[in-house]
Design an enzyme around this catalytic site. Structure first.
Site, PDB file in Angstrom:
ATOM      1  N   ASN A 146      57.361  70.318  19.020  1.00  0.00           N
ATOM      2  CA  ASN A 146      57.146  69.251  20.006  1.00  0.00           C
ATOM      3  C   ASN A 146      55.690  69.149  20.460  1.00  0.00           C
ATOM      4  O   ASN A 146      55.389  68.472  21.441  1.00  0.00           O
ATOM      5  CB  ASN A 146      58.088  69.434  21.205  1.00  0.00           C
ATOM      6  CG  ASN A 146      57.965  70.814  21.828  1.00  0.00           C
ATOM      7  OD1 ASN A 146      56.994  71.517  21.585  1.00  0.00           O
ATOM      8  ND2 ASN A 146      58.942  71.196  22.630  1.00  0.00           N
ATOM      9  N   ARG A 284      52.485  75.385  31.777  1.00  0.00           N
ATOM     10  CA  ARG A 284      53.501  76.038  32.598  1.00  0.00           C
ATOM     11  C   ARG A 284      53.103  75.907  34.064  1.00  0.00           C
ATOM     12  O   ARG A 284      51.932  76.100  34.416  1.00  0.00           O
ATOM     13  CB  ARG A 284      53.652  77.528  32.235  1.00  0.00           C
ATOM     14  CG  ARG A 284      54.443  77.782  30.951  1.00  0.00           C
ATOM     15  CD  ARG A 284      55.896  77.314  31.033  1.00  0.00           C
ATOM     16  NE  ARG A 284      56.616  77.493  29.776  1.00  0.00           N
ATOM     17  CZ  ARG A 284      56.843  76.519  28.894  1.00  0.00           C
ATOM     18  NH1 ARG A 284      56.407  75.295  29.110  1.00  0.00           N
ATOM     19  NH2 ARG A 284      57.542  76.751  27.807  1.00  0.00           N
ATOM     20  N   GLN A 313      62.436  76.172  37.411  1.00  0.00           N
ATOM     21  CA  GLN A 313      63.030  74.952  36.867  1.00  0.00           C
ATOM     22  C   GLN A 313      64.543  75.107  36.766  1.00  0.00           C
ATOM     23  O   GLN A 313      64.990  76.120  36.231  1.00  0.00           O
ATOM     24  CB  GLN A 313      62.432  74.658  35.480  1.00  0.00           C
ATOM     25  CG  GLN A 313      61.001  74.183  35.602  1.00  0.00           C
ATOM     26  CD  GLN A 313      60.417  73.652  34.319  1.00  0.00           C
ATOM     27  OE1 GLN A 313      59.266  73.269  34.292  1.00  0.00           O
ATOM     28  NE2 GLN A 313      61.179  73.602  33.263  1.00  0.00           N
ATOM     29  N   HIS A 332      60.514  68.261  33.467  1.00  0.00           N
ATOM     30  CA  HIS A 332      59.992  68.841  32.220  1.00  0.00           C
ATOM     31  C   HIS A 332      60.546  68.085  31.008  1.00  0.00           C
ATOM     32  O   HIS A 332      61.611  68.421  30.489  1.00  0.00           O
ATOM     33  CB  HIS A 332      60.386  70.323  32.169  1.00  0.00           C
ATOM     34  CG  HIS A 332      59.662  71.113  31.145  1.00  0.00           C
ATOM     35  ND1 HIS A 332      59.678  72.475  31.117  1.00  0.00           N
ATOM     36  CD2 HIS A 332      58.896  70.747  30.093  1.00  0.00           C
ATOM     37  CE1 HIS A 332      58.957  72.910  30.103  1.00  0.00           C
ATOM     38  NE2 HIS A 332      58.483  71.871  29.459  1.00  0.00           N
TER      39      HIS A 332
HETATM   40  P1  NDP Z   1      49.490  77.544  20.696  1.00  0.00           P
HETATM   41  O1  NDP Z   1      49.928  78.946  20.571  1.00  0.00           O
HETATM   42  O2  NDP Z   1      49.185  76.738  19.480  1.00  0.00           O
HETATM   43  O3  NDP Z   1      48.180  77.442  21.613  1.00  0.00           O
HETATM   44  C1  NDP Z   1      47.981  78.208  22.748  1.00  0.00           C
HETATM   45  C2  NDP Z   1      46.494  78.476  22.836  1.00  0.00           C
HETATM   46  O4  NDP Z   1      46.237  79.143  24.058  1.00  0.00           O
HETATM   47  C3  NDP Z   1      46.000  79.369  21.722  1.00  0.00           C
HETATM   48  O5  NDP Z   1      44.874  78.746  21.119  1.00  0.00           O
HETATM   49  C4  NDP Z   1      45.612  80.635  22.469  1.00  0.00           C
HETATM   50  O6  NDP Z   1      44.486  81.270  21.954  1.00  0.00           O
HETATM   51  C5  NDP Z   1      45.231  80.103  23.802  1.00  0.00           C
HETATM   52  N1  NDP Z   1      45.221  81.098  24.857  1.00  0.00           N
HETATM   53  C6  NDP Z   1      46.160  82.034  25.136  1.00  0.00           C
HETATM   54  N2  NDP Z   1      45.790  82.746  26.213  1.00  0.00           N
HETATM   55  C7  NDP Z   1      44.586  82.268  26.611  1.00  0.00           C
HETATM   56  C8  NDP Z   1      43.680  82.622  27.645  1.00  0.00           C
HETATM   57  N3  NDP Z   1      43.950  83.616  28.501  1.00  0.00           N
HETATM   58  N4  NDP Z   1      42.514  81.917  27.750  1.00  0.00           N
HETATM   59  C9  NDP Z   1      42.235  80.923  26.882  1.00  0.00           C
HETATM   60  N5  NDP Z   1      43.059  80.549  25.873  1.00  0.00           N
HETATM   61  C10 NDP Z   1      44.218  81.224  25.740  1.00  0.00           C
HETATM   62  O7  NDP Z   1      50.605  76.820  21.576  1.00  0.00           O
HETATM   63  P2  NDP Z   1      50.889  75.263  21.780  1.00  0.00           P
HETATM   64  O8  NDP Z   1      49.603  74.528  21.839  1.00  0.00           O
HETATM   65  O9  NDP Z   1      51.936  74.803  20.845  1.00  0.00           O
HETATM   66  O10 NDP Z   1      51.552  75.324  23.228  1.00  0.00           O
HETATM   67  C11 NDP Z   1      50.795  75.797  24.345  1.00  0.00           C
HETATM   68  C12 NDP Z   1      51.710  75.993  25.529  1.00  0.00           C
HETATM   69  O11 NDP Z   1      52.189  74.723  25.946  1.00  0.00           O
HETATM   70  C13 NDP Z   1      52.989  76.798  25.230  1.00  0.00           C
HETATM   71  O12 NDP Z   1      52.754  78.188  25.357  1.00  0.00           O
HETATM   72  C14 NDP Z   1      53.941  76.296  26.267  1.00  0.00           C
HETATM   73  O13 NDP Z   1      53.831  77.083  27.443  1.00  0.00           O
HETATM   74  C15 NDP Z   1      53.453  74.881  26.571  1.00  0.00           C
HETATM   75  N6  NDP Z   1      54.375  73.877  26.032  1.00  0.00           N
HETATM   76  C16 NDP Z   1      54.903  72.958  26.913  1.00  0.00           C
HETATM   77  C17 NDP Z   1      55.793  72.009  26.472  1.00  0.00           C
HETATM   78  C18 NDP Z   1      56.319  70.973  27.397  1.00  0.00           C
HETATM   79  O14 NDP Z   1      57.349  70.369  27.100  1.00  0.00           O
HETATM   80  N7  NDP Z   1      55.667  70.686  28.500  1.00  0.00           N
HETATM   81  C19 NDP Z   1      56.274  71.984  25.085  1.00  0.00           C
HETATM   82  C20 NDP Z   1      55.550  72.897  24.212  1.00  0.00           C
HETATM   83  C21 NDP Z   1      54.675  73.835  24.704  1.00  0.00           C
HETATM   84  P3  NDP Z   1      44.430  82.082  20.584  1.00  0.00           P
HETATM   85  O15 NDP Z   1      45.673  81.763  19.825  1.00  0.00           O
HETATM   86  O16 NDP Z   1      43.203  81.486  19.995  1.00  0.00           O
HETATM   87  O17 NDP Z   1      44.357  83.490  20.996  1.00  0.00           O
END
Ligand code: NDP
Length: 384
Positions: A146, A284, A313, A332
């Site tokens: 998604n 989140r 939630q 959400h």
């Molecule tokens: P990804 O895993 O592709 O991306 C998350 C990114 O966050 C990665 O690039 C990761 O870095 C980075 N990251 C993690 N911790 C940190 C930090 N402390 N500082 C800076 N960057 C950080 O996930 P998605 O993009 O697919 O999803 C992201 C989030 O969105 C999910 O975890 C979820 O909570 C939320 N989400 C919400 C939805 C909704 O319906 N509202 C649906 C889908 C997701 P790296 O990997 O480079 O270490």
């Protein structure tokens, strides 16, 4: 095996709803080349409402034909909930982040048979991952299912906050036509500085979608994008969120909820932003300090806040984000459009087929496995 599935309630006026369209677009691959879910079959028509109780994620026939038991409920809070009553002998728990079955350490202690917790969607912070690691419980989610929908929702919210769309719509609903009231907080996105916190799957898709609006892009992440990607986007990289937020008019938030990101958007950080900044957070709710957001909107430090994620939630009726000024919150929903449901229902079945068949689950779906972070979880959730 006993499969316990927690889904959001059906539409108030009954299931199935009348659908607005007859089909959904066919997507061949995700932007990074990853294939869509590959279950052996699905027992639903893509475009159906699958995420509510009667939709059952399309899993009943498959599971029951194979001799498993499927329990589906939306009743998930408190010790007398159906979820807690069914949990002690469940082997598999499935839930969606939109209506999360919180698997706290206490609940995990009761779930003696639990082997795998599947997130139908993305974001597994509703499971206590440290306990899952200790107990050898697998945690898996349907990576990428998604992400693009959430990026689209983000762009919608950025535009709607900056242009002040929702109050203008309200004027129309109320039978009014006062243009001065409608535009006194309305700006153009063009020329603004937009910052993205975490350029993973969603964050990068947001950068790509906002580039054509003539904005200056900025971002931070634990790992920098490839130089050619950065150059194509014309995006400026910052080492940390503190430096990023000082330099932007609009901040969008796309990091997972971890010990490092919890409560990050607090009074101190918000106080360093340009007066009248906007924040869109579809990652989140708990990444933001709830009351600091309200204070910043009331003082004018923030000009708007939107997103679709709350804590807990469902949000209680008196949650202050429902009534704070200049917000554009939705429940959400960004990751549970009908096309997203089709993909994560198919992905959930793919994970079940692998798990029940004793085959490996794709690494991109794994968050925790074999007593440690694994696959996507090792990259995005584990400390750097
Ligand atoms: P990804 O895993 O592709 O991306 C998350 C990114 O966050 C990665 O690039 C990761 O870095 C980075 N990251 C993690 N911790 C940190 C930090 N402390 N500082 C800076 N960057 C950080 O996930 P998605 O993009 O697919 O999803 C992201 C989030 O969105 C999910 O975890 C979820 O909570 C939320 N989400 C919400 C939805 C909704 O319906 N509202 C649906 C889908 C997701 P790296 O990997 O480079 O270490």
């Amino acid at each position: 095996m006993k499969v316990l599935c927690v889904l959001y309630p059906d539409p108030i006026d009954g299931y199935p709803p009348r659908y607005a369209r007859d089909s959904i677009p066919v997507i061949e691959r995700y932007p990074n080349g990853q294939t869509l879910p590959t279950p052996s079959a699905v027992d639903f028509t893509p475009g159906e409402l699958l995420g509510s109780v009667s939709g059952e994620l399309g899993l009943r026939k498959y599971l029951e034909d194979a001799g498993h038991t499927l329990i589906v409920t939306s009743d998930k809070e408190g010790p007398d909930s159906e979820f807690e009553r069914e949990l002690p002998d469940a082997d598999i728990v499935i839930s969606q982040p939109f209506w999360p079955a919180y698997l706290t350490p206490d609940r995990l202690a009761k779930a003696k048979n639990l082997k795998i917790a599947i997130t139908a969607g993305i974001g597994s912070d509703h499971v206590d991952l440290a306990t899952a690691i200790d107990r050898g419980i697998t945690v898996a989610e349907v990576t990428y299912s998604n992400s693009i929908g959430v990026a689209e929702h983000t762009v919608m919210m950025v535009l709607s906050l900056v242009r002040d769309y929702l109050p203008q719509y309200k004027i129309v609903l109320d039978g009014g036509w006062n243009i001065a009231d409608a535009v006194k907080r309305s700006y153009d996105l063009e020329g603004m500085d937009v910052g993205v916190f975490a350029a993973g799957r969603i964050g990068r898709a947001v950068l790509e979608r906002l580039k054509p609006f003539g904005v200056r892009l900025h971002y931070t992440d634990r790992f920098r994008l490839a130089p050619e990607v950065e150059a194509e986007l014309g995006a400026t990289f910052y080492d940390n969120i503190q430096d990023l937020v000082k330099n932007v008019d609009v901040l969008t938030v796309h990091a997972p909820l971890t010990d490092e990101t919890k409560g990050l958007l607090n009074d101190e950080l918000l106080g360093t932003m340009r007066r009248g900044s906007y924040i869109v957070n579809p990652a989140r709710g708990a990444i933001a300090d709830r009351d600091a957001i309200v204070r910043a909107l009331e003082s004018g430090q923030l000009a708007g806040y939107a997103g679709d994620v709350w804590f807990p939630q469902p949000a209680p009726a008196d949650h202050p984000w429902r009534t704070m000024p200049h917000h554009g919150m939705t429940p959400h929903t960004s990751g549970t459009s009908l096309p997203s449901q089709a993909r994560y229902a198919a992905g959930t079945r793919e994970i079940l087929e692998a798990f029940l068949g004793g085959e490996p689950i794709r690494p991109e779906y794994l968050i925790v496995d074999g007593g440690s972070y694994a696959g996507t979880g090792a990259h995005s959730y584990a400390s750097k």
